[in-house]
Design a protein around this motif. Structure first.
Motif, PDB file in Angstrom:
ATOM      1  N   GLU A  54      -1.564   4.726  -3.727  1.00 49.81           N
ATOM      2  CA  GLU A  54      -2.031   6.104  -3.851  1.00 49.81           C
ATOM      3  C   GLU A  54      -2.302   6.426  -5.320  1.00 49.81           C
ATOM      4  O   GLU A  54      -1.728   5.815  -6.213  1.00 49.81           O
ATOM      5  CB  GLU A  54      -0.985   7.066  -3.292  1.00 49.81           C
ATOM      6  CG  GLU A  54      -0.721   6.862  -1.812  1.00 49.81           C
ATOM      7  CD  GLU A  54       0.380   7.768  -1.288  1.00 49.81           C
ATOM      8  OE1 GLU A  54       0.948   8.543  -2.078  1.00 49.81           O
ATOM      9  OE2 GLU A  54       0.660   7.691  -0.086  1.00 49.81           O
ATOM     10  N   GLU A  55      -3.160   7.399  -5.545  1.00 49.44           N
ATOM     11  CA  GLU A  55      -3.513   7.788  -6.914  1.00 49.44           C
ATOM     12  C   GLU A  55      -2.273   8.133  -7.740  1.00 49.44           C
ATOM     13  O   GLU A  55      -2.199   7.802  -8.913  1.00 49.44           O
ATOM     14  CB  GLU A  55      -4.473   8.987  -6.898  1.00 49.44           C
ATOM     15  CG  GLU A  55      -5.869   8.650  -6.430  1.00 49.44           C
ATOM     16  CD  GLU A  55      -6.637   7.742  -7.376  1.00 49.44           C
ATOM     17  OE1 GLU A  55      -6.536   7.918  -8.610  1.00 49.44           O
ATOM     18  OE2 GLU A  55      -7.351   6.855  -6.880  1.00 49.44           O
ATOM     19  N   ALA A  56      -1.290   8.763  -7.117  1.00 54.26           N
ATOM     20  CA  ALA A  56      -0.078   9.180  -7.841  1.00 54.26           C
ATOM     21  C   ALA A  56       0.727   7.988  -8.345  1.00 54.26           C
ATOM     22  O   ALA A  56       1.467   8.106  -9.320  1.00 54.26           O
ATOM     23  CB  ALA A  56       0.787  10.060  -6.947  1.00 54.26           C
ATOM     24  N   SER A  57       0.575   6.829  -7.710  1.00 53.28           N
ATOM     25  CA  SER A  57       1.347   5.656  -8.129  1.00 53.28           C
ATOM     26  C   SER A  57       0.555   4.711  -9.028  1.00 53.28           C
ATOM     27  O   SER A  57       1.032   3.628  -9.358  1.00 53.28           O
ATOM     28  CB  SER A  57       1.882   4.908  -6.909  1.00 53.28           C
ATOM     29  OG  SER A  57       0.865   4.641  -5.994  1.00 53.28           O
ATOM     30  N   LYS A  58      -0.634   5.126  -9.460  1.00 55.02           N
ATOM     31  CA  LYS A  58      -1.453   4.289 -10.356  1.00 55.02           C
ATOM     32  C   LYS A  58      -0.726   3.871 -11.629  1.00 55.02           C
ATOM     33  O   LYS A  58      -0.773   2.708 -12.005  1.00 55.02           O
ATOM     34  CB  LYS A  58      -2.750   5.010 -10.725  1.00 55.02           C
ATOM     35  CG  LYS A  58      -3.931   4.559  -9.958  1.00 55.02           C
ATOM     36  CD  LYS A  58      -5.182   5.207 -10.549  1.00 55.02           C
ATOM     37  CE  LYS A  58      -6.418   4.683  -9.895  1.00 55.02           C
ATOM     38  NZ  LYS A  58      -7.631   5.256 -10.463  1.00 55.02           N
ATOM     39  N   GLU A  66      -7.915  -0.038 -16.489  1.00 55.22           N
ATOM     40  CA  GLU A  66      -8.398   0.826 -15.413  1.00 55.22           C
ATOM     41  C   GLU A  66      -8.307   0.093 -14.083  1.00 55.22           C
ATOM     42  O   GLU A  66      -8.591  -1.099 -14.014  1.00 55.22           O
ATOM     43  CB  GLU A  66      -9.845   1.241 -15.674  1.00 55.22           C
ATOM     44  CG  GLU A  66     -10.442   2.172 -14.650  1.00 55.22           C
ATOM     45  CD  GLU A  66      -9.706   3.511 -14.548  1.00 55.22           C
ATOM     46  OE1 GLU A  66      -9.494   3.975 -13.417  1.00 55.22           O
ATOM     47  OE2 GLU A  66      -9.323   4.072 -15.586  1.00 55.22           O
ATOM     48  N   LYS A  99       0.831  -1.216   0.000  1.00 56.58           N
ATOM     49  CA  LYS A  99       0.000   0.000   0.000  1.00 56.58           C
ATOM     50  C   LYS A  99       0.861   1.259   0.000  1.00 56.58           C
ATOM     51  O   LYS A  99       0.507   2.250  -0.628  1.00 56.58           O
ATOM     52  CB  LYS A  99      -0.926   0.008   1.207  1.00 56.58           C
ATOM     53  CG  LYS A  99      -2.060  -0.969   1.083  1.00 56.58           C
ATOM     54  CD  LYS A  99      -2.917  -0.942   2.335  1.00 56.58           C
ATOM     55  CE  LYS A  99      -4.011  -1.977   2.248  1.00 56.58           C
ATOM     56  NZ  LYS A  99      -4.800  -2.041   3.477  1.00 56.58           N
ATOM     57  N   THR A 144      -9.066   0.742  -9.674  1.00 54.51           N
ATOM     58  CA  THR A 144      -9.664   1.576  -8.647  1.00 54.51           C
ATOM     59  C   THR A 144      -9.257   1.042  -7.286  1.00 54.51           C
ATOM     60  O   THR A 144      -9.317  -0.169  -7.059  1.00 54.51           O
ATOM     61  CB  THR A 144     -11.208   1.555  -8.759  1.00 54.51           C
ATOM     62  OG1 THR A 144     -11.580   1.897 -10.081  1.00 54.51           O
ATOM     63  CG2 THR A 144     -11.844   2.518  -7.786  1.00 54.51           C
ATOM     64  N   PHE A 145      -8.866   1.928  -6.393  1.00 54.92           N
ATOM     65  CA  PHE A 145      -8.530   1.529  -5.024  1.00 54.92           C
ATOM     66  C   PHE A 145      -9.797   1.537  -4.178  1.00 54.92           C
ATOM     67  O   PHE A 145     -10.549   2.500  -4.195  1.00 54.92           O
ATOM     68  CB  PHE A 145      -7.525   2.496  -4.397  1.00 54.92           C
ATOM     69  CG  PHE A 145      -6.219   2.566  -5.114  1.00 54.92           C
ATOM     70  CD1 PHE A 145      -5.348   1.491  -5.100  1.00 54.92           C
ATOM     71  CD2 PHE A 145      -5.846   3.702  -5.806  1.00 54.92           C
ATOM     72  CE1 PHE A 145      -4.132   1.546  -5.746  1.00 54.92           C
ATOM     73  CE2 PHE A 145      -4.628   3.777  -6.464  1.00 54.92           C
ATOM     74  CZ  PHE A 145      -3.772   2.693  -6.430  1.00 54.92           C
ATOM     75  N   LYS A 146     -10.014   0.457  -3.436  1.00 54.09           N
ATOM     76  CA  LYS A 146     -11.146   0.388  -2.518  1.00 54.09           C
ATOM     77  C   LYS A 146     -10.697  -0.330  -1.263  1.00 54.09           C
ATOM     78  O   LYS A 146      -9.760  -1.113  -1.277  1.00 54.09           O
ATOM     79  CB  LYS A 146     -12.315  -0.366  -3.139  1.00 54.09           C
ATOM     80  CG  LYS A 146     -12.874   0.324  -4.356  1.00 54.09           C
ATOM     81  CD  LYS A 146     -14.232  -0.173  -4.690  1.00 54.09           C
ATOM     82  CE  LYS A 146     -14.732   0.619  -5.898  1.00 54.09           C
ATOM     83  NZ  LYS A 146     -16.052   0.261  -6.286  1.00 54.09           N
TER      84      LYS A 146
END
Length: 85
Positions: free
Chosen positions: A20-24, A43, A15, A45-47
């Motif tokens: 994080e969004e920046a590491s997508k 695509e 994690k 999505t983190f949940k």
């Protein structure tokens, strides 16, 4: 000074590195390098969804990454280090 390392094979480490969004983009590249070409993720999505086992002896699963491939198929990615029946 003592060096510090993050173990990517732990829930915390995975994690911290990828969650994080920046590491997508990095996570997308990493997962696509592991998967066969026909399952190429487009695509993710983190949940934070927790799923408990059916019995007390079953472990719980925390699904952090929901993915969709080029064919619209949806699947989850879970990091697991321990053996599970």
């Amino acid at each position: 000074m003592k060096a510090k390392y993050i173990n990517p094979f732990t829930d915390f480490g995975f994690k911290k590195i990828f969650g994080e969004e920046a590491s997508k983009p990095s996570l997308l590249d990493f997962l696509n390098a592991l998967l066969p070409q026909e399952h190429n993720i487009i695509e993710l999505t983190f949940k934070n969804t927790e799923q408990l086992g059916q019995t007390e002896n079953d472990r719980k699963a925390i699904y952090d990454i929901y993915c969709e491939n080029e064919r619209g198929e949806k699947f989850i990615v879970e990091l697991q280090k321990a053996k599970q029946n």
